[in-house]
Enzyme design. Sequence first.
Site, PDB file in Angstrom:
ATOM      1  CD  GLU A   1      26.421  38.893  -1.907  1.00  0.00           C
ATOM      2  OE1 GLU A   1      27.548  39.391  -1.786  1.00  0.00           O
ATOM      3  OE2 GLU A   1      25.433  39.561  -2.267  1.00  0.00           O
TER       4      GLU A   1
ATOM      5  CG  ASN B   1      33.529  40.404  -7.976  1.00  0.00           C
ATOM      6  OD1 ASN B   1      33.530  41.084  -6.938  1.00  0.00           O
ATOM      7  ND2 ASN B   1      32.629  40.581  -8.923  1.00  0.00           N
TER       8      ASN B   1
ATOM      9  CB  SER C   1      28.117  42.732   5.413  1.00  0.00           C
ATOM     10  OG  SER C   1      27.659  42.405   4.132  1.00  0.00           O
TER      11      SER C   1
ATOM     12  CG  ASP D   1      30.030  41.637 -12.921  1.00  0.00           C
ATOM     13  OD1 ASP D   1      30.773  41.536 -11.932  1.00  0.00           O
ATOM     14  OD2 ASP D   1      29.139  42.499 -13.019  1.00  0.00           O
TER      15      ASP D   1
ATOM     16  CG  HIS E   1      27.523  39.785  -9.754  1.00  0.00           C
ATOM     17  ND1 HIS E   1      27.799  41.125  -9.958  1.00  0.00           N
ATOM     18  CD2 HIS E   1      26.312  39.557 -10.329  1.00  0.00           C
ATOM     19  CE1 HIS E   1      26.814  41.679 -10.647  1.00  0.00           C
ATOM     20  NE2 HIS E   1      25.892  40.745 -10.883  1.00  0.00           N
TER      21      HIS E   1
HETATM   22  C1  GAR Z   1      27.414  42.495  -2.153  1.00  0.00           C
HETATM   23  O1  GAR Z   1      26.061  42.224  -2.365  1.00  0.00           O
HETATM   24  C2  GAR Z   1      28.213  42.097  -3.391  1.00  0.00           C
HETATM   25  O2  GAR Z   1      27.736  40.946  -4.022  1.00  0.00           O
HETATM   26  C3  GAR Z   1      27.981  43.300  -4.265  1.00  0.00           C
HETATM   27  O3  GAR Z   1      28.134  44.388  -3.370  1.00  0.00           O
HETATM   28  C4  GAR Z   1      27.658  44.011  -2.090  1.00  0.00           C
HETATM   29  C5  GAR Z   1      28.703  44.371  -1.053  1.00  0.00           C
HETATM   30  O4  GAR Z   1      28.216  44.175   0.239  1.00  0.00           O
HETATM   31  N1  GAR Z   1      28.934  43.336  -5.343  1.00  0.00           N
HETATM   32  C6  GAR Z   1      28.605  43.682  -6.582  1.00  0.00           C
HETATM   33  O5  GAR Z   1      27.487  44.064  -6.895  1.00  0.00           O
HETATM   34  C7  GAR Z   1      29.760  43.586  -7.585  1.00  0.00           C
HETATM   35  N2  GAR Z   1      29.281  43.675  -8.908  1.00  0.00           N
HETATM   36  P1  GAR Z   1      29.194  44.245   1.498  1.00  0.00           P
HETATM   37  O6  GAR Z   1      30.084  45.468   1.318  1.00  0.00           O
HETATM   38  O7  GAR Z   1      28.288  44.395   2.666  1.00  0.00           O
HETATM   39  O8  GAR Z   1      30.012  42.967   1.537  1.00  0.00           O
END
Ligand code: GAR
Length: 207
Positions: A181, A109, A15, A152, A111
């Site tokens: 995000e 990245n 997303s 991280d 987070h």
């Molecule tokens: C997001 O919330 C991102 O911050 C997290 O994975 C999700 C991906 O959502 N990442 C982590 O936790 C990395 N440590 P998406 O695939 O819908 O963009």
Amino acid sequence: MASFRLGIIASHGGSNLQAIIAATKSGELHAIPSVVISNNGGSLALSRARSEDIPAYHLSGKTHPEPEALDEAILQALVTHDVEIVVLAGHMKKLGPKTLRHFAGRILNIHPALLPKYGGQEMYGRRVHEAVLAAGERTTGVTIHLVTADYDTGPIIAQCEVPVCEGDTVDTLAERVLQREHAFYVETLQKISDGTIVLPGAMVKER
Ligand code: GAR
């Protein structure tokens, strides 16, 4: 205003990837999503990329069982598509040393918490929000940081807060953070594009 070629690496839903693509299409963000890579052959991220005609590759331990070969394949996919900045958008694996070295200072990245709190190897996705709720935090947030060899811990580029609300569940909190995000990744990439944020490894060209 500089425009740059993005390589986006995502493991699952994509997303954030979709939000970045949408911002480039609307002209809000001066960037070109040039290649999408996923370690998950069935990820929504790959289908989203293909439906936008962005070159998309499944590269993982399944396609390349040797870690060195996988690192090389990821690096080649990024280099072949002239990527200038690499964006991890829900990428749950470490990048290999060759890719890290080639793009040092140019890999971001996102987070879903206020690092350095709630980061590290086991802290991703829902687990982060579970830990935030279990600790009774009233505020959480989003962190965008440079990627280094550890999970991280790279230098923080941008951070914003998101409230934890009374009665929040992991789902409601995760959704509020994820919505933030989407906007925050685009805002931060815009700041890189307009020079407000300068990446240590920046090589963005005027177009
Ligand atoms: C997001 O919330 C991102 O911050 C997290 O994975 C999700 C991906 O959502 N990442 C982590 O936790 C990395 N440590 P998406 O695939 O819908 O963009």
